[in-house]
Design a protein around this motif. Structure first.
Motif, PDB file in Angstrom:
ATOM      1  N   UNK A 100       0.796  -1.230   0.000  1.00 48.93           N
ATOM      2  CA  UNK A 100       0.000   0.000   0.000  1.00 48.93           C
ATOM      3  C   UNK A 100       0.830   1.282   0.000  1.00 48.93           C
ATOM      4  N   UNK A 101       2.053   1.226   0.589  1.00 48.37           N
ATOM      5  CA  UNK A 101       2.771   2.507   0.749  1.00 48.37           C
ATOM      6  C   UNK A 101       3.175   3.125  -0.575  1.00 48.37           C
ATOM      7  N   UNK A 102       3.332   2.330  -1.625  1.00 41.00           N
ATOM      8  CA  UNK A 102       3.673   2.927  -2.924  1.00 41.00           C
ATOM      9  C   UNK A 102       2.426   3.510  -3.600  1.00 41.00           C
ATOM     10  N   UNK A 122       2.833  10.508   8.774  1.00 34.85           N
ATOM     11  CA  UNK A 122       1.403  10.195   8.886  1.00 34.85           C
ATOM     12  C   UNK A 122       0.771  10.774  10.151  1.00 34.85           C
ATOM     13  N   UNK A 123       1.589  11.115  11.168  1.00 36.30           N
ATOM     14  CA  UNK A 123       0.993  11.658  12.393  1.00 36.30           C
ATOM     15  C   UNK A 123       0.943  13.185  12.400  1.00 36.30           C
ATOM     16  N   UNK A 124       1.441  13.817  11.347  1.00 38.80           N
ATOM     17  CA  UNK A 124       1.240  15.271  11.211  1.00 38.80           C
ATOM     18  C   UNK A 124      -0.111  15.460  10.535  1.00 38.80           C
ATOM     19  N   UNK A 155      -3.428   5.797   3.973  1.00 46.15           N
ATOM     20  CA  UNK A 155      -2.455   4.702   3.955  1.00 46.15           C
ATOM     21  C   UNK A 155      -2.270   4.110   2.548  1.00 46.15           C
ATOM     22  N   UNK A 156      -3.101   4.526   1.596  1.00 48.18           N
ATOM     23  CA  UNK A 156      -2.899   4.071   0.214  1.00 48.18           C
ATOM     24  C   UNK A 156      -3.768   2.903  -0.221  1.00 48.18           C
ATOM     25  N   UNK A 157      -4.616   2.366   0.682  1.00 49.53           N
ATOM     26  CA  UNK A 157      -5.410   1.188   0.298  1.00 49.53           C
ATOM     27  C   UNK A 157      -6.410   1.519  -0.824  1.00 49.53           C
ATOM     28  N   UNK A 183       0.193  10.870  -0.445  1.00 46.06           N
ATOM     29  CA  UNK A 183       1.267  11.828  -0.121  1.00 46.06           C
ATOM     30  C   UNK A 183       2.577  11.386  -0.790  1.00 46.06           C
ATOM     31  N   UNK A 184       2.812  10.076  -0.839  1.00 52.72           N
ATOM     32  CA  UNK A 184       4.058   9.582  -1.444  1.00 52.72           C
ATOM     33  C   UNK A 184       4.008   9.704  -2.970  1.00 52.72           C
ATOM     34  N   UNK A 185       2.885   9.314  -3.578  1.00 54.42           N
ATOM     35  CA  UNK A 185       2.832   9.373  -5.049  1.00 54.42           C
ATOM     36  C   UNK A 185       2.840  10.830  -5.535  1.00 54.42           C
TER      37      UNK A 185
END
Ligand SMILES: NC(=O)c1ccc[n+]([C@@H]2O[C@H](COP(=O)([O-])OP(=O)(O)OC[C@H]3O[C@@H](n4cnc5c(N)ncnc54)[C@H](O)[C@@H]3O)[C@@H](O)[C@H]2O)c1
Length: 414
Positions: free
Chosen positions: A138-140, A304-306, A346-348, A144-146
Motif C-alpha cells: 500500500x505505501x507505494x 502520517x501523524x502530522x 495509507x494508500x489502500x 502523499x508519497x505518489x
C-alpha cells in the motif's frame, strides 16, 4: 466483451481485509462477491460489513475452491497469515488449472512469503497459470508519497539530477494478533513484517516515473536487528498474557527493532541509498509512517501523524481503549492526532483502484509478485547481515536461508 465490474473474493477475514473492504467504498467498477476465511464467523462478519457499506452482497464460501468456482468471483485478494501463503496459492492454482472456475487475477498482501524459497514458489505457482498478479504494497500508493514523488521528479530532478537518498520508517507499539509475534509463523519479527513496506517505499521513490523498478540494482545490504523492549521481563510476561500463553519471548524472541541501509546503482551509474527503520517498540499516539526523498537541491517528507485533524480530550473524558482515532492508537486522552480517511491516507484506496483497473483491463499491475520476491530477497539479506554482523554484497545466493528468528534460534544477544 470486456468485463465492466470486477467481483472480488476475499481470502481471510481479519484486520487487513476489513481495511480492503472499507476502502472499496472509494473504488469504482468492483464489488465484494465472495468471502472465505478459516473462521466462518469472521467471514460472515466481513460479508455483513460489505453489505452495510454497500460494496457488495458477498456469498460466504466453505473453501477456497468454492470461492474460485463462484461465477461472480473474478479475482482474489489474499490476506491470511503468512504461514498459510503456499497452501492458499496451491489451492487456488489447483482449482484454476482443473477448470473449477475462471479468474482474471490474484492480489496478495505483503510480505509475499516468509522467506526466499517460499517467495520463489509463490511466483512459480502463479506463473503456472495465465493469471495476472498484484503485490499489495500500500505505501507505494499512499497519495502523499505518489504526489510528492510526482512533484520532485517533474520539477526538481530535470534541473538538479536524480534523488540519492530515500528514508522510510514504520513504527508502532506491536501487532494485534499473536501469530505476528511468532518468528516461525510470521517469518521473522518487525523486519519481515514492516521493513518490507519501508524498503519498497524507498525503492519506489528512487525509481524514475516510467522506469522499471528492476533498473535499480542492489549492490549491498547492511542491517541490524534488536529486541529493545519485548524481552524485558515485565514485557515477556505482558506478551504471554496478551497472547493467551502462545508467545514466550523468554524462550523464542523476535526482533522489535530493525534498521537497514540498502545501496543501489541507478541505470546512469549513480549511487543511491535506501535507509529504512522499523519498530514494534515505539510508543507514541499511534502508528507512525514516515518517508523522505533527498536529492542534490531538494527534499520531500511525509509523516502520517502530522495530521490536519487533532482532538483534545480532557481528563474527565474517560472511555474504553480503542482504535477509533487512528490505527494502533495508544491513548484516549490529551491531544490526539486523527486520520479522517485512513484507507485513503495509507494508500489502500488507490492501491485497490489500481489493482481493479489493471485486472479489468487485462494488464499486469505496476506492483507484481516479482516485486514481492525482490523485496523478500533484500529482507533475507538484511537478516543475514544482522546475524553475521557484516555487509552482504550482491549478487548473493540466499536460496534456502531462513532467519534464525524464524527458526526459534535467535537469542536477542543474550
Ligand atoms: N498492508 C498493510 O499495511 C498490512 C497491515 C496488516 C496486515 N497485513 C498483511 O495481511 C495479512 C493478514 O494480516 P491480518 O492483520 O489481517 O491478520 P489477522 O490475523 O487479523 O487475519 C488473518 C485472517 O486469515 C484467516 N486465515 C488464516 N489462515 C487461513 C487460510 N489458510 N485460509 C483462509 N483464511 C485463513 C484467519 O482466520 C483470519 O481471518 C498478513 O500477511 C499481513 O502481513 C498488511
Amino acid at each position: 466483451m470486456a468485463k465492466r465490474s470486477l467481483g472480488i473474493g476475499f481470502i481471510g477475514a481479519g484486520f487487513m481485509n476489513r481495511f480492503h473492504v472499507a476502502s472499496l467504498a472509494g473504488v469504482r467498477d468492483c464489488e465484494v462477491a465472495g468471502v472465505f476465511s478459516q473462521t466462518h464467523a469472521n467471514a460472515q462478519s466481513l460479508a455483513a460489513t460489505a453489505r452495510d457499506l454497500g460494496v457488495g452482497e458477498p456469498a460466504v464460501h466453505g473453501s477456497i475452491t468454492d470461492l474460485v468456482a463462484d461465477p461472480n468471483v473474478d479475482a482474489l485478494w489474499i490476506a491470511t497469515t503468512n504461514d498459510s501463503r503456499i497452501a492458499v496459492v496451491e489451492e487456488i492454482v489447483d482449482a484454476v488449472r482443473s477448470g473449477k472456475g475462471e479468474l482474471i487475477g490474484v492480489a496478495c498482501e505483503k510480505p509475499l512469503a516468509r522467506n526466499l524459497a517460499e517467495a520463489r514458489r509463490m511466483v512459480e505457482l502463479i506463473e503456472s497459470t495465465p493469471l495476472l498478479h498484484g503485490y499489495l504494497e500500500n505505501q507505494v500508493f499512499e497519495p502523499a508519497i505518489t504526489r510528492g514523488k510526482e512533484i520532485i521528479w517533474r520539477r526538481a530532478v530535470p534541473l538538479a539530477g536524480r534523488p540519492y537518498l530515500a528514508r522510510a520508517a514504520e513504527e508502532h507499539s506491536g501487532p494485534h494478533m499473536p501469530w505476528f509475534w511468532s518468528g516461525e509463523r510470521q517469518g521473522g519479527g518487525v523486519l519481515n513484517d514492516m521493513l518490507c513496506h519501508s524498503y519498497e517505499a524507498g525503492r519506489y521513490l528512487l525509481t524514475a516515473p516510467g522506469e522499471a523498478r528492476t533498473t535499480l540494482q542492489v549492490e549491498q545490504v547492511n542491517a541490524q536487528i534488536a529486541s529493545l523492549k519485548w524481552t524485558r521481563p515485565e514485557y515477556v510476561e505482558l506478551l504471554k498474557e496478551m497472547s493467551g500463553g502462545k508467545v514466550d519471548y523468554g524462550r523464542t524472541p523476535s526482533e522489535d527493532f530493525a534498521r537497514a541501509a540498502v545501496s543501489l546503482r541507478a541505470p546512469g551509474g549513480e549511487h543511491l541509498l535506501v535507509e529504512a527503520t522499523t519498530s514494534w517498540s515505539f510508543v507514541g499516539p499511534a502508528l507512525r509512517l514516515r518517508a523522505e526523498l533527498l536529492g542534490p537541491e531538494y527534499a520531500m517528507q511525509v509523516d502520517s501523524l502530522s495530521t490536519d485533524l487533532s482532538v483534545f480530550l480532557g481528563r474527565k473524558i474517560r472511555g474504553a481503549a480503542g482504535e477509533d482515532l487512528v490505527e494502533k492508537q495508544n491513548a484516549e486522552q490529551g491531544l490526539m492526532p486523527v486520520i479522517a480517511d485512513e484507507p485513503g491516507v495509507y494508500g489502500y484506496t488507490a492501491e485497490n483502484r489500481h489493482m481493479v483497473q489493471s485486472f479489468l483491463a487485462g494488464r499486469m499491475p505496476d506492483e507484481t509478485w516479482h516485486d514481492g520476491l525482490a523485496v523478500t530477497e533484500v529482507l533475507m539479506a538484511c537478516y543475514k547481515s544482522a546475524e553475521e554482523g557484516r555487509t552482504i554484497a550482491f549478487p548473493t545466493e540466499l536460496g534456502d536461508f531462513v532467519p534464525a528468528v524464524a527458526q526459534g534460534k535467535w537469542t536477542a544477544g543474550r
